[in-house]
Scaffold this motif. Structure first.
Motif, PDB file in Angstrom:
ATOM      1  N   ALA A   1       0.824  -1.210   0.000  1.00 61.47           N
ATOM      2  CA  ALA A   1       0.000   0.000   0.000  1.00 61.47           C
ATOM      3  C   ALA A   1       0.860   1.263   0.000  1.00 61.47           C
ATOM      4  N   ARG A   2       2.019   1.195   0.611  1.00 58.85           N
ATOM      5  CA  ARG A   2       2.900   2.375   0.672  1.00 58.85           C
ATOM      6  C   ARG A   2       3.415   2.778  -0.710  1.00 58.85           C
ATOM      7  N   TRP A   3       3.370   1.889  -1.677  1.00 60.09           N
ATOM      8  CA  TRP A   3       3.785   2.269  -3.024  1.00 60.09           C
ATOM      9  C   TRP A   3       2.923   3.407  -3.573  1.00 60.09           C
ATOM     10  N   PHE A   4       1.682   3.462  -3.136  1.00 55.04           N
ATOM     11  CA  PHE A   4       0.738   4.452  -3.657  1.00 55.04           C
ATOM     12  C   PHE A   4       0.431   5.558  -2.643  1.00 55.04           C
ATOM     13  N   PHE A   5       0.905   5.424  -1.434  1.00 53.63           N
ATOM     14  CA  PHE A   5       0.604   6.356  -0.345  1.00 53.63           C
ATOM     15  C   PHE A   5       1.498   7.583  -0.442  1.00 53.63           C
ATOM     16  N   ARG A   6       0.908   8.779  -0.316  1.00 51.95           N
ATOM     17  CA  ARG A   6       1.648  10.029  -0.360  1.00 51.95           C
ATOM     18  C   ARG A   6       1.433  10.772   0.962  1.00 51.95           C
ATOM     19  N   PRO A   7       2.312  10.590   1.945  1.00 50.47           N
ATOM     20  CA  PRO A   7       2.076  11.152   3.278  1.00 50.47           C
ATOM     21  C   PRO A   7       2.095  12.669   3.330  1.00 50.47           C
ATOM     22  N   ASP A   8       2.785  13.312   2.403  1.00 47.21           N
ATOM     23  CA  ASP A   8       2.913  14.772   2.457  1.00 47.21           C
ATOM     24  C   ASP A   8       1.803  15.503   1.713  1.00 47.21           C
ATOM     25  N   ALA A   9       0.949  14.791   1.021  1.00 48.90           N
ATOM     26  CA  ALA A   9      -0.119  15.430   0.247  1.00 48.90           C
ATOM     27  C   ALA A   9      -1.389  15.554   1.089  1.00 48.90           C
ATOM     28  N   LEU A  10      -2.217  16.537   0.743  1.00 49.07           N
ATOM     29  CA  LEU A  10      -3.501  16.684   1.424  1.00 49.07           C
ATOM     30  C   LEU A  10      -4.349  15.447   1.221  1.00 49.07           C
ATOM     31  N   ASP A  11      -4.387  14.968   0.004  1.00 49.57           N
ATOM     32  CA  ASP A  11      -5.022  13.696  -0.314  1.00 49.57           C
ATOM     33  C   ASP A  11      -3.912  12.651  -0.393  1.00 49.57           C
ATOM     34  N   HIS A  12      -3.921  11.694   0.540  1.00 51.52           N
ATOM     35  CA  HIS A  12      -2.837  10.715   0.609  1.00 51.52           C
ATOM     36  C   HIS A  12      -2.852   9.724  -0.556  1.00 51.52           C
ATOM     37  N   TRP A  13      -3.941   9.702  -1.315  1.00 54.04           N
ATOM     38  CA  TRP A  13      -4.073   8.733  -2.405  1.00 54.04           C
ATOM     39  C   TRP A  13      -4.451   9.459  -3.697  1.00 54.04           C
ATOM     40  N   PRO A  14      -3.618  10.350  -4.183  1.00 49.26           N
ATOM     41  CA  PRO A  14      -3.971  11.177  -5.356  1.00 49.26           C
ATOM     42  C   PRO A  14      -4.040  10.400  -6.663  1.00 49.26           C
ATOM     43  N   LEU A  15      -3.409   9.218  -6.735  1.00 46.27           N
ATOM     44  CA  LEU A  15      -3.416   8.470  -7.986  1.00 46.27           C
ATOM     45  C   LEU A  15      -4.810   7.999  -8.382  1.00 46.27           C
ATOM     46  N   ALA A  16      -5.732   7.972  -7.432  1.00 42.80           N
ATOM     47  CA  ALA A  16      -7.086   7.499  -7.732  1.00 42.80           C
ATOM     48  C   ALA A  16      -7.762   8.362  -8.784  1.00 42.80           C
ATOM     49  N   ARG A  17      -7.339   9.606  -8.927  1.00 34.24           N
ATOM     50  CA  ARG A  17      -7.975  10.517  -9.882  1.00 34.24           C
ATOM     51  C   ARG A  17      -7.141  10.704 -11.146  1.00 34.24           C
ATOM     52  N   GLU A  18      -6.094   9.894 -11.307  1.00 36.52           N
ATOM     53  CA  GLU A  18      -5.207  10.047 -12.444  1.00 36.52           C
ATOM     54  C   GLU A  18      -5.332   8.868 -13.399  1.00 36.52           C
ATOM     55  N   PHE A  19      -4.913   9.091 -14.637  1.00 39.81           N
ATOM     56  CA  PHE A  19      -4.872   8.027 -15.644  1.00 39.81           C
ATOM     57  C   PHE A  19      -3.658   7.151 -15.351  1.00 39.81           C
ATOM     58  N   PRO A  20      -3.763   5.819 -15.462  1.00 43.46           N
ATOM     59  CA  PRO A  20      -4.928   5.033 -15.921  1.00 43.46           C
ATOM     60  C   PRO A  20      -5.801   4.520 -14.797  1.00 43.46           C
ATOM     61  N   TRP A  21      -5.495   4.903 -13.540  1.00 49.65           N
ATOM     62  CA  TRP A  21      -6.193   4.305 -12.399  1.00 49.65           C
ATOM     63  C   TRP A  21      -7.671   4.656 -12.395  1.00 49.65           C
ATOM     64  N   LEU A  22      -7.993   5.908 -12.767  1.00 47.99           N
ATOM     65  CA  LEU A  22      -9.392   6.309 -12.802  1.00 47.99           C
ATOM     66  C   LEU A  22     -10.158   5.515 -13.851  1.00 47.99           C
ATOM     67  N   ILE A  23      -9.538   5.265 -15.001  1.00 47.01           N
ATOM     68  CA  ILE A  23     -10.177   4.485 -16.057  1.00 47.01           C
ATOM     69  C   ILE A  23     -10.426   3.059 -15.580  1.00 47.01           C
ATOM     70  N   LEU A  24      -9.457   2.482 -14.898  1.00 48.64           N
ATOM     71  CA  LEU A  24      -9.615   1.121 -14.394  1.00 48.64           C
ATOM     72  C   LEU A  24     -10.767   1.029 -13.399  1.00 48.64           C
ATOM     73  N   TYR A  25     -10.912   2.058 -12.575  1.00 48.02           N
ATOM     74  CA  TYR A  25     -12.006   2.050 -11.604  1.00 48.02           C
ATOM     75  C   TYR A  25     -13.360   2.082 -12.310  1.00 48.02           C
ATOM     76  N   ARG A  26     -13.480   2.927 -13.307  1.00 46.99           N
ATOM     77  CA  ARG A  26     -14.757   3.079 -13.989  1.00 46.99           C
ATOM     78  C   ARG A  26     -15.051   1.926 -14.942  1.00 46.99           C
ATOM     79  N   ALA A  27     -14.019   1.147 -15.280  1.00 47.39           N
ATOM     80  CA  ALA A  27     -14.213   0.048 -16.229  1.00 47.39           C
ATOM     81  C   ALA A  27     -14.946  -1.133 -15.613  1.00 47.39           C
TER      82      ALA A  27
END
Length: 352
Positions: free
Chosen positions: A34-60
């Motif tokens: 899980a730490r591969w995707f975790f961003r401790p210094d960001a306001l949103d610790h999981w910003p990749l969820a809204r980026e390509f291609p992860w968002l596409i995979l979620y909606r698929a």
């Protein structure tokens, strides 16, 4: 030969389940992944969820589910042709696997009642809850186990059972495709902090365990002959008539639910704010996950200007509520904004 085959498959699935349970019992592997995707210094610790291609995979996931259901319904309809009667068993298998696997067992039984915190809920990853190894039942809440998206993706491997007798290459390709699609969907959900690596593996075991049981013990399709040729006119193997009727009906229900109900839709609303006395912001929903972000000025997200409200009230029937106070003054900590948050089934989390 079929008896030996189902026994070998059963032992393989059982061995994989035991190895998975042992390997992830401590949580070390899951948290490290899980730490591969975790961003401790960001306001949103999981910003990749809204980026390509992860968002596409979620909606698929919804499209993948619909594709499986439509394929099963099409095969079922064609099975009424005399030369395609043997397609009915395969069609019933596809439809029941989708309905029973990710539907009844994955979501209705396990996800809604096993109370497994997601990665984003853990203390080690900025949350307030503690890790629960699968398949044990947790106590603090959460809906991490199993991964519904992954379970549907892995079901693309159904062809391993359907084609193996007459078309072994197709069977191998189908299984490889199922493993690939399920894994990609799993990585997408891990990037969002929604599921652990072990959830992805358990989802594969769930998908293929359900398919194995349906194929050998419920529908009894020991002699797969899905694509019957013109010279193959033998009657299809006998199976429970009720299941052959219930399967397409259940498939239609799932298909309607996918098209009518919003699944993972982003609900966006805007309102004009004027200066004046603090007001109350209220959010009521039967089922949703709410993130309230307090900022000093509106931002390009679902945000709440802290200066506009003195009280925020959120009521959910089911879902998680998360509050992120990103103001310089820390309006929640100092009491400038009062929070009244309640969820009937889920968790409430405050982050300074």
């Amino acid at each position: 030969m079929s008896a030996h085959r189902w026994q070998r498959e059963a032992w393989c699935l059982l061995a994989a389940a035991l190895v998975t349970a042992a390997a992830f019992a401590s949580g070390t592997l899951d948290i490290a992944a899980a730490r591969w995707f975790f961003r401790p210094d960001a306001l949103d610790h999981w910003p990749l969820a809204r980026e390509f291609p992860w968002l596409i995979l979620y909606r698929a996931a919804s499209w993948i589910t619909a594709a499986l259901i439509l394929a099963g319904l099409a095969a079922f309809a064609l099975s009424f042709a005399r030369r395609r009667r043997q397609w009915r068993g395969a069609a019933t298998l596809v439809l029941l696997a989708v309905v029973v696997g990710p539907g009844l067992i994955g979501n209705a039984l396990l996800k809604d009642h096993w109370q497994h915190p997601r990665p984003r809920d853990l203390v080690e990853l900025g949350g307030s809850m503690h890790y629960v190894p699968s398949p044990l039942i947790g106590r603090e809440g959460g809906a991490s186990f199993p991964c519904g998206h992954c379970t549907v993706g892995f079901l693309f491997g159904l062809g391993w059972w359907i084609f193996r007798g007459r078309y072994p290459r197709w069977a191998a390709v189908s299984l490889a495709a199922g493993l690939l699609v399920g894994t990609l969907l799993g990585v997408g959900r891990m990037a969002a902090g929604a599921h652990f690596l072990s959830d992805v593996i358990w989802s594969a075991l769930l998908a293929y365990g359900v398919t194995h049981t349906l194929y050998y013990h419920v529908l009894r399709l020991e002699a797969p002959a899905v694509l019957a040729t013109a010279s193959s006119a033998e009657a299809p193997p006998r199976r429970p008539r009720a299941l052959s009727i219930a399967a397409p009906l259940a498939g239609v229900v799932v298909l309607v639910a996918l098209t009518v109900l919003p699944h993972g839709s982003d609900l966006t609303a805007g309102m004009a704010l004027s200066s004046g006395t603090p007001r109350t912001l209220e959010v009521d929903a039967d089922r949703a996950n709410i993130t309230v972000v307090l900022v000093d000025a509106p931002a390009a997200r679902l945000t709440v200007p802290a200066s506009a409200f003195g009280r925020i009230r959120v009521r959910l029937g089911q879902g998680d509520i998360e509050v992120l106070d990103a103001t310089q003054a820390g309006v929640v900590r100092v009491g400038a904004v009062q929070l009244d948050l309640h969820t009937g089934w889920g968790m409430v989390q405050h982050s300074p």
